[in-house]
Design an enzyme around this catalytic site. Structure first.
Site, PDB file in Angstrom:
ATOM      1  CB  SER A  99      -0.917   0.013   1.220  1.00 50.12           C
ATOM      2  OG  SER A  99      -1.480   1.295   1.356  1.00 50.12           O
ATOM      3  CG  HIS A 117      -3.767  -1.515  -1.808  1.00 44.72           C
ATOM      4  ND1 HIS A 117      -4.839  -2.340  -2.075  1.00 44.72           N
ATOM      5  CD2 HIS A 117      -4.202  -0.659  -0.847  1.00 44.72           C
ATOM      6  CE1 HIS A 117      -5.862  -2.006  -1.315  1.00 44.72           C
ATOM      7  NE2 HIS A 117      -5.507  -0.983  -0.560  1.00 44.72           N
ATOM      8  CG  ASP A 176      -5.063   2.579   0.546  1.00 46.77           C
ATOM      9  OD1 ASP A 176      -6.002   1.781   0.531  1.00 46.77           O
ATOM     10  OD2 ASP A 176      -3.898   2.266   0.874  1.00 46.77           O
ATOM     11  CG  MET A 207      -8.385   7.324   1.956  1.00 42.14           C
ATOM     12  SD  MET A 207      -7.444   7.457   3.473  1.00 42.14           S
ATOM     13  CE  MET A 207      -6.703   5.833   3.540  1.00 42.14           C
ATOM     14  CG  HIS A 247      -9.122   0.262  -0.880  1.00 42.57           C
ATOM     15  ND1 HIS A 247      -8.566   0.096   0.375  1.00 42.57           N
ATOM     16  CD2 HIS A 247     -10.474   0.235  -0.691  1.00 42.57           C
ATOM     17  CE1 HIS A 247      -9.534  -0.027   1.262  1.00 42.57           C
ATOM     18  NE2 HIS A 247     -10.690   0.062   0.649  1.00 42.57           N
ATOM     19  CG  MET A 252     -11.331   3.410   1.516  1.00 44.50           C
ATOM     20  SD  MET A 252      -9.815   3.440   2.483  1.00 44.50           S
ATOM     21  CE  MET A 252      -8.616   3.444   1.158  1.00 44.50           C
ATOM     22  CG  MET A 293     -11.720  -2.681   4.624  1.00 46.24           C
ATOM     23  SD  MET A 293     -10.189  -2.349   3.743  1.00 46.24           S
ATOM     24  CE  MET A 293      -9.223  -1.500   4.991  1.00 46.24           C
ATOM     25  CG  ASP A 311      -6.178  -2.705   2.936  1.00 38.79           C
ATOM     26  OD1 ASP A 311      -5.119  -2.452   3.521  1.00 38.79           O
ATOM     27  OD2 ASP A 311      -6.806  -1.873   2.246  1.00 38.79           O
TER      28      ASP A 311
END
Ligand code: DX5
Ligand code: ZN
Length: 218
Positions: free
Chosen positions: A7, A32, A34, A36, A65, A67, A136, A174
């Site tokens: 990540s 990965h 992330d 957000m 990913h 979010m 998660m 994750d």
């Protein structure tokens, strides 16, 4: 062998090029990323310009990913920015089947993600349609949190559901993954380990990735 998806959230953002170069010469399977939005999760990370720059340098498939609320609005843009896999949270998708189809229509692998409190049984009518399920093992929003042990039983339950439904989905986990939790996860049937702090805060990230890949069940 387990697959590893480091990540990038735990990388040095002032020297991303150096970290991508490390990823390229490591045994990384996916990178990965992330994303957000400060609404679905209490943090904001990075967006399209950063992904596009990473895509130009990174030789590994990008595992994105999301979010964010209403991820369906942005599927096409994440695909064009270079995503190979797009993960959407179950909790953000009232029309999950439609969102999954829209990801596949972009020629990208589709994955659904569950928060720690969201039960695996809710996936029984979608698990055949996805390429991956991301469980998660922390509450999403931050790197470096403690692994929630209850996730282990969810991996077993998901493995059983995948076999029963004859699904091809990979199981990715994750949050709080290190050699110890990673081994327990592989033993329960996890296929892909996401690791942020364990990889990027290691004195030798390439070796940390190799060690995770070599985890096997006894
Ligand atoms: C948390 C993110 C994770 C995070 C994992 O919301 O989805 O991908 O970066 O970091 P570690 O491995 O440090 O828990
Ligand atoms: Zn993540």
């Amino acid at each position: 062998m387990a697959k590893v998806s480091p990540s990038l959230l735990s990388a040095d953002f002032a020297a991303l090029g150096k970290d991508i170069e490390m990823i390229n010469r490591s045994e990384t399977d996916y990178l990965h990323l992330d994303i957000m939005d400060g609404v679905f999760v209490p943090n904001i990370s990075f967006g399209f310009p950063v992904i596009e720059s990473i895509k130009d340098l990174c030789k590994k498939p990008l595992d994105v990913h999301l979010m964010i609320v209403e991820p369906g609005k942005f599927v096409s843009r994440f695909a064009k920015a270079g995503a190979s896999i797009i993960n959407v949270h179950y909790e953000t998708c009232p029309h999950l089947h439609r969102t999954i189809q829209s990801i596949k229509n972009e020629g990208v692998k589709a994955a659904v993600t569950l928060n720690p409190h969201t039960p695996v049984c809710l996936l029984q009518d979608i698990v055949r349609d996805v390429d991956m399920v991301l469980l998660m093992s922390v509450n999403p929003g931050f790197g470096g949190q403690k692994f929630i042990e209850g996730c282990l039983d969810k991996v077993s339950e998901l493995k059983e559901l995948i076999l029963r439904k004859n699904s091809q989905a990979e199981i990715e986990v994750d949050g709080g993954v290190n050699l110890e939790t990673g081994k327990a996860l592989v033993e329960r049937g996890a296929d892909v380990l996401v690791a942020g702090n364990y990889v990027f805060k290691s004195p030798d990230p390439v070796a940390a990735i190799a060690a995770l890949k070599r985890l096997v069940s006894d």
